[in-house]
Motif scaffolding. Structure first.
Motif, PDB file in Angstrom:
ATOM      1  N   LEU A  59      38.340  38.334  57.684  1.00 51.05           N
ATOM      2  CA  LEU A  59      38.306  39.446  56.381  1.00 51.05           C
ATOM      3  C   LEU A  59      38.576  39.968  55.641  1.00 51.05           C
ATOM      4  O   LEU A  59      40.009  40.145  55.916  1.00 51.05           O
ATOM      5  CB  LEU A  59      37.724  40.322  57.900  1.00 51.05           C
ATOM      6  CG  LEU A  59      35.783  40.819  58.830  1.00 51.05           C
ATOM      7  CD1 LEU A  59      35.698  41.830  59.305  1.00 51.05           C
ATOM      8  CD2 LEU A  59      35.236  40.549  57.641  1.00 51.05           C
ATOM      9  N   PRO A  60      37.909  40.119  54.571  1.00 50.80           N
ATOM     10  CA  PRO A  60      38.996  40.789  53.468  1.00 50.80           C
ATOM     11  C   PRO A  60      39.480  42.009  53.428  1.00 50.80           C
ATOM     12  O   PRO A  60      38.725  42.710  53.923  1.00 50.80           O
ATOM     13  CB  PRO A  60      38.522  39.721  52.039  1.00 50.80           C
ATOM     14  CG  PRO A  60      37.051  39.933  52.846  1.00 50.80           C
ATOM     15  CD  PRO A  60      36.757  39.350  53.969  1.00 50.80           C
ATOM     16  N   THR A  61      40.457  42.652  53.091  1.00 50.55           N
ATOM     17  CA  THR A  61      41.080  43.769  52.906  1.00 50.55           C
ATOM     18  C   THR A  61      40.408  44.513  51.708  1.00 50.55           C
ATOM     19  O   THR A  61      39.887  43.572  51.286  1.00 50.55           O
ATOM     20  CB  THR A  61      42.135  43.766  52.776  1.00 50.55           C
ATOM     21  OG1 THR A  61      42.723  43.912  51.522  1.00 50.55           O
ATOM     22  CG2 THR A  61      42.881  43.799  53.785  1.00 50.55           C
ATOM     23  N   ASP A  62      40.131  46.163  52.062  1.00 55.49           N
ATOM     24  CA  ASP A  62      39.229  46.278  50.781  1.00 55.49           C
ATOM     25  C   ASP A  62      40.229  47.487  50.084  1.00 55.49           C
ATOM     26  O   ASP A  62      39.229  48.410  49.534  1.00 55.49           O
ATOM     27  CB  ASP A  62      37.886  46.369  50.805  1.00 55.49           C
ATOM     28  CG  ASP A  62      36.895  46.910  49.927  1.00 55.49           C
ATOM     29  OD1 ASP A  62      37.250  46.712  49.348  1.00 55.49           O
ATOM     30  OD2 ASP A  62      35.286  47.078  50.447  1.00 55.49           O
ATOM     31  N   GLN A  63      41.173  46.771  49.171  1.00 56.94           N
ATOM     32  CA  GLN A  63      42.400  48.275  49.215  1.00 56.94           C
ATOM     33  C   GLN A  63      41.944  48.779  47.541  1.00 56.94           C
ATOM     34  O   GLN A  63      42.560  50.028  47.650  1.00 56.94           O
ATOM     35  CB  GLN A  63      43.307  47.652  49.364  1.00 56.94           C
ATOM     36  CG  GLN A  63      43.579  46.698  48.193  1.00 56.94           C
ATOM     37  CD  GLN A  63      45.193  46.150  48.131  1.00 56.94           C
ATOM     38  OE1 GLN A  63      45.835  47.079  48.295  1.00 56.94           O
ATOM     39  NE2 GLN A  63      45.226  45.255  48.520  1.00 56.94           N
ATOM     40  N   TYR A  64      40.904  48.108  47.156  1.00 59.40           N
ATOM     41  CA  TYR A  64      40.946  48.605  46.190  1.00 59.40           C
ATOM     42  C   TYR A  64      39.349  49.183  45.585  1.00 59.40           C
ATOM     43  O   TYR A  64      38.883  49.655  44.592  1.00 59.40           O
ATOM     44  CB  TYR A  64      40.593  47.279  44.565  1.00 59.40           C
ATOM     45  CG  TYR A  64      42.056  47.296  44.630  1.00 59.40           C
ATOM     46  CD1 TYR A  64      43.149  47.676  44.018  1.00 59.40           C
ATOM     47  CD2 TYR A  64      42.230  45.657  44.431  1.00 59.40           C
ATOM     48  CE1 TYR A  64      44.634  47.537  44.377  1.00 59.40           C
ATOM     49  CE2 TYR A  64      43.317  45.032  45.039  1.00 59.40           C
ATOM     50  CZ  TYR A  64      44.745  45.682  44.347  1.00 59.40           C
ATOM     51  OH  TYR A  64      46.021  45.368  44.543  1.00 59.40           O
TER      52      TYR A  64
END
Length: 401
Positions: free
Chosen positions: A247-252
């Motif tokens: 799963l991609p991270t969603d830091q932005y």
């Protein structure tokens, strides 16, 4: 699916193994929206029944996208209005870029092509529909001009190009509200059917991460937009199982989104059993418990298998707050071999939609614009007439639960 009139989806054989910018668009219509943000369960319910505008903006010839290259007419507002009038609330628009991307380092998308993409999006968006826009044919080795190749040695160049393309697309749509959902890619894999390989799967994960980071930083509503990402070849087992999906991270993402909520969806496709859904012959023409001829019914991929597959996605993602989108499903027309085939095609569609709803997933029917033998079409794209009312009725029954 990569699909011309007779070439309707070879890449989906993997199922067998496991199964305007901020102002206005080219139409001159403002696209900013101010609807309330929906959580995972709410947006899946609001998306309702979905439909694919297949074989149009991903159609191509000689390495260039062309919406009429595969024998279909130019997309019109009237077609989209007919789809909406039939009960669909979501339209997925497959898009290829190919040689309409200029050279590095800017990788500028041809302006007229990007304008046309936005115009077709507006046909649906300005009618209040949800719109899914993906990158479709750029990852197929069989397509002239493809470049998003996960087992290529040129990953530095590929990833730079991928980032620039999505940056331009996201900036173009930055003022569209949450009814515009961007999807990172389509059926991305190494072209070999079977278990996922490395480093190809790692590169697919990297593409998804680049996509999320790039869209989030592209301004406007992109910081809170729902984003859709697939695993290996949109295959359920290879996405939900222990095969390498990350799963991609969603830091932005926007700090205004509650920390307990996600804004990432997971994309899978469903064409199982393939001998019923996609194999171009008259051997298997019936499906489900209502089949009347055992010799025409597949030995696998029936209701119990469908339920188990969607439960895999539920357990792996939905319970963790990540909605699932069955971005393609359907079965080809084999009525020339079995006059009762459309009954089972309708049963198949109803079962996929209702089972997906049971497990918190949205569904988008694959329509390749082809009617008659081996076609997936629900509408005639020239006359706008409904050609498969029984299947549409089954989809609407399924989505109502």
């Amino acid at each position: 699916m990569v699909s011309q009139a007779r070439k309707i989806g070879v890449s989906l054989l993997a199922a067998i193994s496991a199964v305007v910018v901020a102002v206005s668009g080219p139409t001159g219509q403002a696209s900013a929206g101010a609807t309330a943000q929906l959580n995972a369960a709410q947006i899946v319910a609001d998306m309702g029944a979905g439909w694919n505008l297949g074989n149009q903006l991903e159609a191509n010839a000689n390495g260039y996208p062309s919406e009429t290259a595969w024998g279909l007419p130019t997309v019109t507002q009237a077609l989209i209005d007919r789809v909406k009038a039939s009960g669909f609330k979501t339209i997925r628009i497959p898009v290829s870029y190919l040689n309409n991307i200029g050279p590095g380092p800017n990788y500028t998308i041809n302006a007229s092509w990007l304008n046309r993409i936005q115009q077709v999006v507006d046909y649906a968006y300005n009618r209040g529909l949800y719109v899914l826009v993906n990158m479709h044919g750029d990852g197929y080795k069989t397509i002239n001009g493809s470049w998003l190749i996960c087992d290529s040695s040129a990953q530095t160049t590929i990833k730079a190009k991928y980032q620039k393309v999505w940056q331009q697309v996201a900036q173009r749509f930055q003022n569209y509200d949450q009814r515009l959902i961007l999807e990172s890619m389509n059926e991305e894999f190494d072209g070999q059917y079977g278990r996922p390989t490395q480093p190809c799967y790692s590169n697919i994960n990297d593409y998804n991460q680049i996509f999320v980071d790039t869209v989030r930083r592209a301004g406007g509503n992109n910081s809170s937009r729902w984003l859709l990402v697939p695993g290996w070849n949109t295959n359920i087992d290879y996405t939900a199982g222990n095969y390498g999906f990350r799963l991609p991270t969603d830091q932005y993402r926007s700090p205004g989104i509650p920390s307990t909520e996600k804004r990432i969806m997971i994309s899978v496709h469903y064409y199982s059993p393939w001998d019923f859904a996609g194999e171009e012959n008259g051997t298997i023409t019936q499906w489900g418990r209502g089949a009347t001829n055992p010799s025409r019914r597949s030995t696998w991929g029936q209701e119990d298998y469908l339920d188990a597959q969607l439960k895999l996605m539920y357990d792996a993602f939905v319970v963790k707050g990540y909605p699932v989108v069955v971005g393609e499903y359907g079965s080809i027309d084999k009525t020339s071999f079995d006059s009762s085939n459309n009954r089972y095609r309708a049963d198949f569609a109803r079962a996929i939609v209702s089972t997906s709803k049971k497990y918190g997933a949205a569904t988008v029917y694959w329509d390749n614009g082809v009617n008659g033998r081996y076609g997936f079409g629900l509408f005639d794209r020239r006359s706008y007439a409904v050609t498969q009312q029984g299947i549409i009725d089954a989809i609407m029954t399924g989505v109502r639960g």
